[in-house]
Design an enzyme around this catalytic site. Structure first.
Site, PDB file in Angstrom:
ATOM      1  N   ASP A   1      47.820  49.386  22.259  1.00  0.00           N
ATOM      2  CA  ASP A   1      47.399  49.655  23.637  1.00  0.00           C
ATOM      3  C   ASP A   1      47.892  48.516  24.544  1.00  0.00           C
ATOM      4  O   ASP A   1      47.620  47.339  24.256  1.00  0.00           O
ATOM      5  CB  ASP A   1      45.857  49.727  23.624  1.00  0.00           C
ATOM      6  CG  ASP A   1      45.266  50.174  24.942  1.00  0.00           C
ATOM      7  OD1 ASP A   1      45.932  50.915  25.680  1.00  0.00           O
ATOM      8  OD2 ASP A   1      44.109  49.786  25.223  1.00  0.00           O
TER       9      ASP A   1
ATOM     10  N   ASP B   1      53.820  48.360  27.938  1.00  0.00           N
ATOM     11  CA  ASP B   1      53.289  48.356  29.299  1.00  0.00           C
ATOM     12  C   ASP B   1      54.155  47.444  30.154  1.00  0.00           C
ATOM     13  O   ASP B   1      53.941  46.236  30.220  1.00  0.00           O
ATOM     14  CB  ASP B   1      51.831  47.881  29.279  1.00  0.00           C
ATOM     15  CG  ASP B   1      51.224  47.848  30.681  1.00  0.00           C
ATOM     16  OD1 ASP B   1      51.963  48.046  31.667  1.00  0.00           O
ATOM     17  OD2 ASP B   1      50.017  47.599  30.779  1.00  0.00           O
TER      18      ASP B   1
ATOM     19  N   THR C   1      35.316  50.930  27.377  1.00  0.00           N
ATOM     20  CA  THR C   1      34.063  50.426  27.944  1.00  0.00           C
ATOM     21  C   THR C   1      32.820  51.212  27.494  1.00  0.00           C
ATOM     22  O   THR C   1      31.799  50.610  27.142  1.00  0.00           O
ATOM     23  CB  THR C   1      34.174  50.424  29.485  1.00  0.00           C
ATOM     24  OG1 THR C   1      35.262  49.560  29.823  1.00  0.00           O
ATOM     25  CG2 THR C   1      32.914  49.929  30.147  1.00  0.00           C
TER      26      THR C   1
HETATM   27  P1  13P Z   1      38.006  51.771  29.766  1.00  0.00           P
HETATM   28  O1  13P Z   1      37.551  50.487  29.129  1.00  0.00           O
HETATM   29  O2  13P Z   1      37.768  51.782  31.215  1.00  0.00           O
HETATM   30  O3  13P Z   1      37.485  52.953  29.029  1.00  0.00           O
HETATM   31  O4  13P Z   1      39.631  51.805  29.606  1.00  0.00           O
HETATM   32  C1  13P Z   1      40.188  51.892  28.360  1.00  0.00           C
HETATM   33  C2  13P Z   1      41.671  51.840  28.417  1.00  0.00           C
HETATM   34  O5  13P Z   1      42.312  52.340  29.319  1.00  0.00           O
HETATM   35  C3  13P Z   1      42.359  51.160  27.323  1.00  0.00           C
HETATM   36  O6  13P Z   1      43.746  51.143  27.486  1.00  0.00           O
HETATM   37  O1  G3H Z   2      43.126  47.919  27.927  1.00  0.00           O
HETATM   38  C1  G3H Z   2      41.976  47.701  28.152  1.00  0.00           C
HETATM   39  C2  G3H Z   2      40.961  47.552  27.100  1.00  0.00           C
HETATM   40  O2  G3H Z   2      39.690  47.804  27.580  1.00  0.00           O
HETATM   41  C3  G3H Z   2      41.157  46.264  26.350  1.00  0.00           C
HETATM   42  O3  G3H Z   2      40.501  45.137  26.677  1.00  0.00           O
HETATM   43  O4  G3H Z   2      41.975  43.280  25.715  1.00  0.00           O
HETATM   44  O5  G3H Z   2      39.548  42.919  26.295  1.00  0.00           O
HETATM   45  O6  G3H Z   2      40.182  44.306  24.318  1.00  0.00           O
HETATM   46  P1  G3H Z   2      40.579  43.830  25.711  1.00  0.00           P
HETATM   47 ZN    ZN Z   3      44.392  50.991  29.471  1.00  0.00          ZN
END
Ligand code: 13P
Ligand code: G3H
Ligand code: ZN
Length: 286
Positions: free
Chosen positions: A82, A104, A235
């Site tokens: 991610d 990204d 979240t």
């Molecule tokens: P949220 O924490 O707002 O659910 O976003 C998650 C997200 O987009 C991770 O890439």
């Molecule tokens: O991309 C957004 C996620 O909520 C990740 O957050 O890097 O604190 O785990 P984090």
């Molecule tokens: Zn994200």
């Protein structure tokens, strides 16, 4: 079953017009909860590791745990990077067996984003790993932004078309008004017309919604109807997990067995994942 790529999962999702949930995983309990939820509602599932997760648990632990869980799972499981922030990190994750990565490049200029994304795609394609890219800037909910700034940050449909023509990415993350983290003023107002414009120009590209925690069920359904096929949730999971831990610790201040705190937290998180899978329409699709 081994890991499957997100692109593979997207084929059925596109054909049957539902979205697959992508849930952020940081430790063993969260990984188990997400996969158990998927098995219980018979859903395909994407587990994703953020920058924070890689720093916290390490790429070897995250990939090792998810691979063990996927091996035993009765549903298709993808492991996705991610918000990967460099070519090198994308390569490291591919080497560790991730079945999908995100480059990204939203912080770079358009042309540099295209150049770097193509470098990642060249390697990823050769080994069957899918690639997600981001256009526009999906910020944090703490960023107070003006209307002008919004226009500057949201994904431009024509740019999205140009980007996909130049890169052939598997999935495109768009900025249409969501943000990472808890929303202060309730569910955000999304630019749904922009989403429709993007999808009309890119009928064959699955679109990704980031920052989906706290977005109303109605908006989520509308986004899916307009072409969203992968939905990122972090979240809402954090809240369920930590609120349950806090509840147990407050009620039992003498408890020193972490399993008695983390076990119920895992169940609370699992319940949220199952609810999201029902909402996204991926439940029953495994
Ligand atoms: P949220 O924490 O707002 O659910 O976003 C998650 C997200 O987009 C991770 O890439
Ligand atoms: O991309 C957004 C996620 O909520 C990740 O957050 O890097 O604190 O785990 P984090
Ligand atoms: Zn994200």
């Amino acid at each position: 079953m081994g890991l499957i790529s997100v692109a593979q999962l997207m084929k059925k999702a596109e054909a049957e017009k539902y979205a697959v949930g992508a849930f952020n995983a940081n430790n063993m309990e969260i990984i188990q909860a997400i996969i158990e939820a998927a098995e219980e509602v018979k859903s395909p599932v994407i587990l994703q590791a953020s920058q924070g997760a890689l720093k916290y648990a390490g790429v070897d632990f995250i990939s090792g745990m998810v691979k063990i869980a996927a091996e035993k799972a009765t549903v298709p499981v993808a492991l996705h990077l991610d918000h990967g922030n460099s070519f090198e990190q994308n390569m490291l994750c591919i080497r560790h067996g991730f079945s999908s990565v995100m480059f990204d490049g939203s912080a770079f200029s358009l042309e540099e984003n295209i150049r770097l994304t193509n470098k990642v795609i060249e390697v990823a394609r050769a080994v069957g790993v899918s690639v997600e890219a981001e256009l526009g800037k999906i910020g944090g909910t703490e960023d107070d932004i003006s209307v002008d700034e919004k226009d500057a940050r949201y994904t431009l449909p024509k740019e999205a078309l140009y980007f996909v023509e130049k890169t052939q990415i598997d999935l495109l993350a768009v900025a249409i008004g969501t943000a990472h983290g808890p929303y202060k003023g309730g569910s955000p107002k999304l630019d749904l017309n922009r989403l429709t414009e993007i999808k009309t120009l890119l009928p064959n590209t699955p679109i990704v919604l980031h920052g989906a925690s706290g977005v109303s069920d109605e908006s989520v359904r509308e986004c899916i109807a307009r072409g969203i096929r992968k939905i990122n949730i972090d979240t809402d999971l954090r809240q369920a997990f930590v609120w349950k831990m806090r509840e147990i610790m407050d009620a039992n201040p003498k408890e020193i067995d972490p399993r008695k705190i983390l076990g119920p937290a895992k169940e609370a998180l699992k319940a949220v994942v199952k609810t999201k899978m029902q909402l996204f329409g991926c439940a029953g699709k495994a």
